[in-house]
Design a protein around this motif. Structure first.
Motif, PDB file in Angstrom:
ATOM      1  N   SER A  72       0.917  -1.231  -0.016  1.00 19.20           N
ATOM      2  CA  SER A  72       0.211   0.044  -0.096  1.00 19.20           C
ATOM      3  C   SER A  72       0.790   1.167   0.079  1.00 19.20           C
ATOM      4  N   TYR A  73       0.252   2.009  -1.073  1.00 22.56           N
ATOM      5  CA  TYR A  73       1.231   3.570  -0.886  1.00 22.56           C
ATOM      6  C   TYR A  73       0.340   4.576  -1.138  1.00 22.56           C
ATOM      7  N   MET A  74       0.630   5.866  -1.120  1.00 23.53           N
ATOM      8  CA  MET A  74       0.044   6.912  -1.454  1.00 23.53           C
ATOM      9  C   MET A  74       0.484   7.658  -2.695  1.00 23.53           C
ATOM     10  N   GLN A  94       5.245   6.472   0.912  1.00 21.98           N
ATOM     11  CA  GLN A  94       5.252   5.309   1.536  1.00 21.98           C
ATOM     12  C   GLN A  94       5.104   5.742   2.901  1.00 21.98           C
ATOM     13  N   GLY A  95       4.339   5.442   3.687  1.00 20.98           N
ATOM     14  CA  GLY A  95       4.391   5.621   5.101  1.00 20.98           C
ATOM     15  C   GLY A  95       2.818   5.444   5.688  1.00 20.98           C
ATOM     16  N   ASP A  96       2.597   5.911   6.689  1.00 15.48           N
ATOM     17  CA  ASP A  96       1.195   5.796   7.590  1.00 15.48           C
ATOM     18  C   ASP A  96       0.170   6.647   6.732  1.00 15.48           C
ATOM     19  N   GLN A  97      -0.733   6.222   6.660  1.00 15.36           N
ATOM     20  CA  GLN A  97      -1.872   7.023   5.565  1.00 15.36           C
ATOM     21  C   GLN A  97      -2.608   7.827   6.471  1.00 15.36           C
ATOM     22  N   ASP A  98      -2.392   7.884   7.904  1.00 13.98           N
ATOM     23  CA  ASP A  98      -3.100   8.604   8.680  1.00 13.98           C
ATOM     24  C   ASP A  98      -2.086   9.672   9.316  1.00 13.98           C
ATOM     25  N   ARG A  99      -0.935   9.679   8.658  1.00 10.61           N
ATOM     26  CA  ARG A  99      -0.086  10.676   8.951  1.00 10.61           C
ATOM     27  C   ARG A  99       0.622  11.252   7.809  1.00 10.61           C
ATOM     28  N   PRO A 100      -0.042  11.690   6.817  1.00 11.94           N
ATOM     29  CA  PRO A 100       0.544  12.039   5.528  1.00 11.94           C
ATOM     30  C   PRO A 100       1.961  12.687   5.486  1.00 11.94           C
ATOM     31  N   GLU A 101       1.976  13.729   6.394  1.00 15.32           N
ATOM     32  CA  GLU A 101       2.992  14.729   6.454  1.00 15.32           C
ATOM     33  C   GLU A 101       4.347  14.052   6.827  1.00 15.32           C
ATOM     34  N   ALA A 102       4.288  12.712   7.317  1.00 15.88           N
ATOM     35  CA  ALA A 102       5.376  11.872   7.602  1.00 15.88           C
ATOM     36  C   ALA A 102       5.811  10.869   6.650  1.00 15.88           C
ATOM     37  N   ALA A 103       5.017  10.931   5.360  1.00 21.50           N
ATOM     38  CA  ALA A 103       5.265   9.785   4.474  1.00 21.50           C
ATOM     39  C   ALA A 103       6.462  10.340   3.642  1.00 21.50           C
ATOM     40  N   GLU A 104       7.273   9.080   3.149  1.00 22.80           N
ATOM     41  CA  GLU A 104       8.466   9.207   2.480  1.00 22.80           C
ATOM     42  C   GLU A 104       8.397   9.175   0.975  1.00 22.80           C
ATOM     43  N   LYS A 105       8.631  10.010   0.236  1.00 23.60           N
ATOM     44  CA  LYS A 105       8.694   9.817  -1.472  1.00 23.60           C
ATOM     45  C   LYS A 105       9.685   8.716  -1.710  1.00 23.60           C
ATOM     46  N   VAL A 106       9.066   7.678  -2.591  1.00 27.39           N
ATOM     47  CA  VAL A 106       9.689   6.576  -2.893  1.00 27.39           C
ATOM     48  C   VAL A 106       9.950   6.593  -4.686  1.00 27.39           C
ATOM     49  N   GLY A 107       9.117   7.388  -5.150  1.00 29.01           N
ATOM     50  CA  GLY A 107       9.542   7.419  -6.713  1.00 29.01           C
ATOM     51  C   GLY A 107       8.340   8.486  -7.255  1.00 29.01           C
ATOM     52  N   ALA A 108       8.997   8.843  -8.647  1.00 23.94           N
ATOM     53  CA  ALA A 108       8.214   9.812  -9.689  1.00 23.94           C
ATOM     54  C   ALA A 108       7.823   9.027 -10.816  1.00 23.94           C
ATOM     55  N   TYR A 109       6.723   9.180 -11.325  1.00 19.99           N
ATOM     56  CA  TYR A 109       6.227   8.294 -12.508  1.00 19.99           C
ATOM     57  C   TYR A 109       5.139   9.100 -13.499  1.00 19.99           C
ATOM     58  N   CYS A 110       5.001   8.583 -14.694  1.00 22.65           N
ATOM     59  CA  CYS A 110       4.020   9.163 -15.675  1.00 22.65           C
ATOM     60  C   CYS A 110       2.794   8.053 -15.401  1.00 22.65           C
ATOM     61  N   LEU A 111       1.757   8.544 -15.185  1.00 23.68           N
ATOM     62  CA  LEU A 111       0.516   7.843 -14.784  1.00 23.68           C
ATOM     63  C   LEU A 111      -0.253   7.641 -16.105  1.00 23.68           C
TER      64      LEU A 111
END
Length: 114
Positions: A72-74, A94-111
């Motif tokens: 699971s990711y955001m 990636q991180g706790d979805q209840d604390r999005p401010e603490a999430a860590e960026k794991v990648g950048a992509y084209c949707l």
């Protein structure tokens, strides 16, 4: 003269911060990574958002291009003309979805919507 330049710079910074916060606050979505693969130098991450299958693509070796393990990711959809690809750009966190401010960026992509 210096006061005018300083004021303009301050307004530009405030505007940039506001635009970044608005874009990110409105475009967050929980996604589930199903699998990842590399095909001819393109990393393809297969995700599911609200029951709909999507592909995320990036160029292998590019900064912030990673094959992601299942889980699971955001996902944050970036505003138009933001990001490094000529498409709808997204960032994955990636991180706790209840604390999005603490999430860590794991990648950048084209949707790529199927």
């Amino acid at each position: 003269m210096n006061k005018t330049i300083s004021t303009l710079a301050l307004w530009a910074i405030a505007f940039a911060i506001l635009m970044t916060q608005q874009g990110f606050a409105q475009q967050k979505a929980a996604v589930k990574v199903k699998s990842s693969e590399v095909v001819t130098g393109v990393v393809i991450v297969h995700v599911q958002r609200d029951g709909k299958s999507l592909d995320l693509q990036c160029n292998e070796g590019a900064f912030s291009c990673k094959s992601l393990p299942s889980g699971s990711y955001m996902m944050v959809e970036l505003p138009k003309n933001f990001g490094m690809y000529d498409c709808k750009n997204v960032e994955i966190y990636q991180g706790d979805q209840d604390r999005p401010e603490a999430a860590e960026k794991v990648g950048a992509y084209c949707l790529v919507e199927k």
